[in-house]
Motif scaffolding. Structure first.
Motif, PDB file in Angstrom:
ATOM      1  N   LYS A  23     -24.985  27.151   8.003  1.00  0.00           N
ATOM      2  CA  LYS A  23     -26.260  26.439   8.073  1.00  0.00           C
ATOM      3  C   LYS A  23     -26.211  25.108   7.325  1.00  0.00           C
ATOM      4  O   LYS A  23     -27.052  24.247   7.560  1.00  0.00           O
ATOM      5  CB  LYS A  23     -27.387  27.298   7.496  1.00  0.00           C
ATOM      6  N   GLU A  24     -25.270  24.937   6.424  1.00  0.00           N
ATOM      7  CA  GLU A  24     -25.169  23.715   5.620  1.00  0.00           C
ATOM      8  C   GLU A  24     -23.937  22.913   6.020  1.00  0.00           C
ATOM      9  O   GLU A  24     -22.957  23.469   6.515  1.00  0.00           O
ATOM     10  CB  GLU A  24     -25.100  24.071   4.135  1.00  0.00           C
ATOM     11  N   TRP A  48     -30.719  32.071  12.876  1.00  0.00           N
ATOM     12  CA  TRP A  48     -29.617  31.124  13.051  1.00  0.00           C
ATOM     13  C   TRP A  48     -29.892  30.108  14.162  1.00  0.00           C
ATOM     14  O   TRP A  48     -29.194  29.105  14.264  1.00  0.00           O
ATOM     15  CB  TRP A  48     -28.326  31.891  13.361  1.00  0.00           C
ATOM     16  N   ASN A  49     -30.852  30.329  14.997  1.00  0.00           N
ATOM     17  CA  ASN A  49     -31.131  29.410  16.096  1.00  0.00           C
ATOM     18  C   ASN A  49     -31.502  28.025  15.569  1.00  0.00           C
ATOM     19  O   ASN A  49     -32.365  27.888  14.712  1.00  0.00           O
ATOM     20  CB  ASN A  49     -32.265  29.968  16.963  1.00  0.00           C
ATOM     21  N   ASP A  50     -30.836  27.017  16.070  1.00  0.00           N
ATOM     22  CA  ASP A  50     -31.061  25.620  15.660  1.00  0.00           C
ATOM     23  C   ASP A  50     -30.858  25.419  14.158  1.00  0.00           C
ATOM     24  O   ASP A  50     -31.528  24.591  13.540  1.00  0.00           O
ATOM     25  CB  ASP A  50     -32.450  25.146  16.075  1.00  0.00           C
ATOM     26  N   GLN A  51     -29.939  26.157  13.559  1.00  0.00           N
ATOM     27  CA  GLN A  51     -29.690  26.051  12.121  1.00  0.00           C
ATOM     28  C   GLN A  51     -28.253  25.664  11.768  1.00  0.00           C
ATOM     29  O   GLN A  51     -27.978  25.337  10.629  1.00  0.00           O
ATOM     30  CB  GLN A  51     -29.998  27.401  11.437  1.00  0.00           C
ATOM     31  N   SER A  53     -24.988  23.723  10.974  1.00  0.00           N
ATOM     32  CA  SER A  53     -24.633  22.346  10.602  1.00  0.00           C
ATOM     33  C   SER A  53     -23.134  22.125  10.485  1.00  0.00           C
ATOM     34  O   SER A  53     -22.666  20.993  10.517  1.00  0.00           O
ATOM     35  CB  SER A  53     -25.284  21.965   9.269  1.00  0.00           C
ATOM     36  N   ASN A 113     -26.048  18.497  15.129  1.00  0.00           N
ATOM     37  CA  ASN A 113     -26.546  19.160  13.922  1.00  0.00           C
ATOM     38  C   ASN A 113     -27.854  19.907  14.196  1.00  0.00           C
ATOM     39  O   ASN A 113     -28.812  19.331  14.697  1.00  0.00           O
ATOM     40  CB  ASN A 113     -26.760  18.124  12.814  1.00  0.00           C
ATOM     41  N   LYS A 114     -27.865  21.194  13.883  1.00  0.00           N
ATOM     42  CA  LYS A 114     -29.062  22.044  13.971  1.00  0.00           C
ATOM     43  C   LYS A 114     -29.702  22.059  15.359  1.00  0.00           C
ATOM     44  O   LYS A 114     -30.916  22.011  15.498  1.00  0.00           O
ATOM     45  CB  LYS A 114     -30.073  21.640  12.903  1.00  0.00           C
ATOM     46  N   SER A 117     -27.996  27.032  19.987  1.00  0.00           N
ATOM     47  CA  SER A 117     -28.745  28.250  20.285  1.00  0.00           C
ATOM     48  C   SER A 117     -27.857  29.418  20.724  1.00  0.00           C
ATOM     49  O   SER A 117     -28.274  30.557  20.685  1.00  0.00           O
ATOM     50  CB  SER A 117     -29.788  27.995  21.360  1.00  0.00           C
TER      51      SER A 117
END
Length: 124
Positions: A23-24, A48-51, A53, A113-114, A117
């Motif tokens: 995610k980061e 986790w969807n659209d998370q 990075s 990024n982010k 899906s």
């Protein structure tokens, strides 16, 4: 000195997974692990969807990231453990960083990024 070595070992990707999703940026936080032997695409859960990075891909494998659920393609990104990425019909060897038998990718520089899906992790 022992603390520094311990921190270095903790920060390394797990070798049991073929693809790790974070995610980061810079592979920060606890990863979502996926192996290629699952032989199926993985639709991301709400947490986790659209998370995502950053991603780590083991040498000899590749990850496919989709921006839509259920693997509907409006935008797709291929990330290879050898350090290549492919998006919008362009190959790029400068976007990844070699890390522990694979390649780490920050998705912000790839315009991804982010937005992920669903993902695939496959043997190259």
């Amino acid at each position: 000195m022992k603390r520094l070595l311990l921190l270095a070992l903790i920060a390394q990707p797990a070798f049991s997974a073929d693809c790790l999703f974070y995610k980061e940026l810079n592979r920060g936080g606890t990863p979502l692990e996926q192996n290629s032997n699952q032989n199926s695409a993985y639709q991301l859960a709400t947490a986790w969807n659209d998370q995502i990075s950053s991603v780590w891909v083991k040498d000899g494998f590749y990850a496919v990231l989709f921006d839509n659920p259920k693997f509907q393609v409006s935008k797709v990104l291929y990330l290879y453990g050898s350090g290549l990425s492919f998006s919008k019909n362009v190959w790029d060897r400068t976007s990844g960083t070699a890390v522990n038998g694979g390649t780490g990718f920050n998705l912000d520089g790839l315009g991804y990024n982010k937005v992920t899906s669903s993902v695939l992790c496959l043997k190259d």
